[in-house]
Design a protein around this motif. Structure first.
Motif, mmCIF file in Angstrom:
data_model
loop_
_atom_site.group_PDB
_atom_site.id
_atom_site.type_symbol
_atom_site.label_atom_id
_atom_site.label_comp_id
_atom_site.label_asym_id
_atom_site.label_seq_id
_atom_site.Cartn_x
_atom_site.Cartn_y
_atom_site.Cartn_z
ATOM 1 N N GLN A 1 77.863 -40.915 37.408
ATOM 2 C CA GLN A 1 76.756 -40.366 36.519
ATOM 3 C C GLN A 1 77.484 -41.021 34.958
ATOM 4 O O GLN A 1 76.759 -41.110 34.107
ATOM 5 C CB GLN A 1 76.950 -38.979 36.588
ATOM 6 N N SER B 1 80.702 -37.880 39.868
ATOM 7 C CA SER B 1 80.862 -37.792 38.334
ATOM 8 C C SER B 1 81.156 -39.218 37.846
ATOM 9 O O SER B 1 80.815 -39.322 36.819
ATOM 10 C CB SER B 1 82.163 -37.153 38.560
ATOM 11 N N LYS C 1 72.902 -35.776 46.917
ATOM 12 C CA LYS C 1 72.341 -35.647 45.611
ATOM 13 C C LYS C 1 71.664 -36.792 45.289
ATOM 14 O O LYS C 1 71.264 -37.515 44.331
ATOM 15 C CB LYS C 1 73.599 -35.985 44.364
ATOM 16 N N GLU D 1 70.320 -36.097 38.502
ATOM 17 C CA GLU D 1 71.284 -35.789 37.759
ATOM 18 C C GLU D 1 71.949 -34.430 37.904
ATOM 19 O O GLU D 1 71.017 -33.517 38.336
ATOM 20 C CB GLU D 1 70.480 -35.803 36.230
ATOM 21 N N GLN D 2 73.206 -34.259 37.688
ATOM 22 C CA GLN D 2 74.084 -33.061 38.134
ATOM 23 C C GLN D 2 74.389 -32.458 36.691
ATOM 24 O O GLN D 2 74.772 -33.092 35.958
ATOM 25 C CB GLN D 2 75.013 -33.436 39.142
ATOM 26 N N THR D 3 74.413 -31.044 36.652
ATOM 27 C CA THR D 3 74.955 -30.474 35.622
ATOM 28 C C THR D 3 76.272 -30.583 35.576
ATOM 29 O O THR D 3 77.042 -30.639 36.858
ATOM 30 C CB THR D 3 74.330 -28.998 35.805
ATOM 31 N N PRO D 4 77.340 -30.313 34.528
ATOM 32 C CA PRO D 4 78.302 -30.085 34.557
ATOM 33 C C PRO D 4 78.779 -29.148 35.556
ATOM 34 O O PRO D 4 79.990 -29.367 36.320
ATOM 35 C CB PRO D 4 78.871 -29.870 33.211
ATOM 36 N N ASN D 5 78.238 -28.051 35.700
ATOM 37 C CA ASN D 5 78.983 -26.878 36.564
ATOM 38 C C ASN D 5 78.520 -27.402 38.015
ATOM 39 O O ASN D 5 79.283 -27.102 38.869
ATOM 40 C CB ASN D 5 77.956 -25.760 36.420
ATOM 41 N N GLU D 6 77.327 -28.183 38.230
ATOM 42 C CA GLU D 6 77.284 -28.675 39.601
ATOM 43 C C GLU D 6 78.248 -29.721 40.122
ATOM 44 O O GLU D 6 78.875 -29.619 40.997
ATOM 45 C CB GLU D 6 75.776 -29.117 39.785
ATOM 46 N N SER E 1 66.789 -34.872 36.511
ATOM 47 C CA SER E 1 66.747 -33.644 37.387
ATOM 48 C C SER E 1 65.455 -33.954 38.248
ATOM 49 O O SER E 1 64.377 -34.687 37.805
ATOM 50 C CB SER E 1 66.631 -32.353 36.512
#
Length: 348
Positions: free
Chosen positions: A304, A301, A341, A287-292, A316
């Motif tokens: 996810q 994007s 990722k 899982e990626q954060t919005p900032n990542e 994560s």
């Protein structure tokens, strides 16, 4: 000269800044809209087995292909003209041939188109879903395309890395959970001649496709597939799992999120307790954060988004490690592919 005069007139009427803005918005929206049209056209022709025909013939006669496959010739011609304008196909009498760009896309990217197609029903109904007029539901028939697409995409990067890990650890017998159309097991046995495998998947259609591919690759004596649910039938496969050196689960555990993280922990705890000395290899998107994602969205994007829409949430690296620890695994070795990722875990 005439084009230059027309451009000069347009600059005088609209102004240079306005024309530059028009050019910029045309480029941005062109990429977005063009990507949508291209994805839909490619999925249609892939599902009609049009691109498979190029493996038999360098030039595909659309009149004969339409006739042999009960397709509308006019529509096929228009789709081919469109791909020709994008330099994916090239007109060559009496039909079309693949360009170098077309060969690359059809060979390397077909799995991604299948993954998108598997979520098409949800994407098509986003507006009524947003307005609470419809609820999200997966078309079970499309699960086959997600399984097939994931396998084809993973062959490009992830499977070679997993196969290298298996080879280095001298594992020979593999039990693959969520095997899809057996893409991993086929690649494994092609690369490690002494290897053999057993696979299980929920999609009967994916299993059927996999069985055909196994026969095509002359691996019928090495790979056995079964359609079923490992969650509810773990006992049925106890003998097969006990005979395996390692159990693999690539891009499948996150699908258990439909009933929450605890379901994964419960399944893994049962697995560990029943097969105490068995190695388990898990491969998952991280899982990626919005900032990542803002820094490096790629296609992640979109991936996810669709998984979150259907409650198949990624986790994560910290979350995955917590899940494995709560499941009772004492040895957790992680190979993190930050550029992709993705993380590969070996549990024991």
């Amino acid at each position: 000269m005439k084009n230059l005069l027309e451009l000069t007139r347009a600059v005088k009427i609209l102004g240079l800044n306005h024309l530059l803005k028009v050019r910029k918005i045309k480029k941005i929206t062109g990429d977005i809209v063009g990507g949508f049209f291209l994805t839909r056209v490619m999925s249609t022709l892939l599902n009609a087995n049009f691109f498979n025909e190029f493996s038999k013939n360098m030039v595909v006669d659309i009149h004969l292909f339409s006739k042999d496959n009960s397709l509308d010739e006019k529509t096929l011609g228009l789709l081919c003209d469109y791909l020709s304008s994008l330099k994916i196909l090239k007109e060559k009498k009496p039909g079309y041939c693949l360009t170098a760009k077309g060969k690359f896309i059809s060979e390397m990217g077909s799995g991604l188109f299948d993954i998108v197609y598997s979520f098409e029903g949800i994407l098509h109904n986003l507006e009524p879903i947003l307005k609470n007029e419809k609820t999200i539901s997966r078309d079970s028939a499309r699960l086959y395309f997600e399984a097939k697409g994931t396998g084809d995409a993973a062959k490009l990067l992830v499977f070679p890395i997993i196969i290298d890990t298996i080879k280095k650890n001298n594992f020979k017998r593999i039990f693959d959970i969520g095997c899809g159309s057996a893409a991993f097991l086929i690649e494994l046995c092609k690369n490690i001649p002494e290897a053999s495998g057993y696979g299980i998947d929920l999609s009967a259609e994916a299993i059927l496709h996999g069985q055909k591919q196994i026969i095509k690759n002359y691996l019928g004596d090495k790979i056995e597939l079964f359609a079923g649910n490992i969650l509810t039938h773990l006992e049925l496969f106890a003998e097969k799992i006990n005979n395996a050196d390692i159990v693999t689960a690539s891009f499948v555990l996150h699908e258990l999120f439909l009933k929450g993280k605890e379901q994964i922990i419960d399944f893994l705890a049962k697995f560990r307790n029943k097969f105490k000395n068995k190695y388990l290899l898990v491969c998952e998107n991280i899982e990626q954060t919005p900032n990542e994602l803002r820094k490096n969205p790629g296609l992640y994007s979109e991936l996810q988004l669709v998984h979150r829409l259907i409650d198949e949430q990624q986790m994560s690296r910290k979350d995955w490690r917590e899940v494995f620890q709560k499941s009772g695994f004492e040895e957790i070795i992680e190979q993190h592919l930050a550029f992709a990722k993705i993380s590969i875990y070996i549990l024991h």
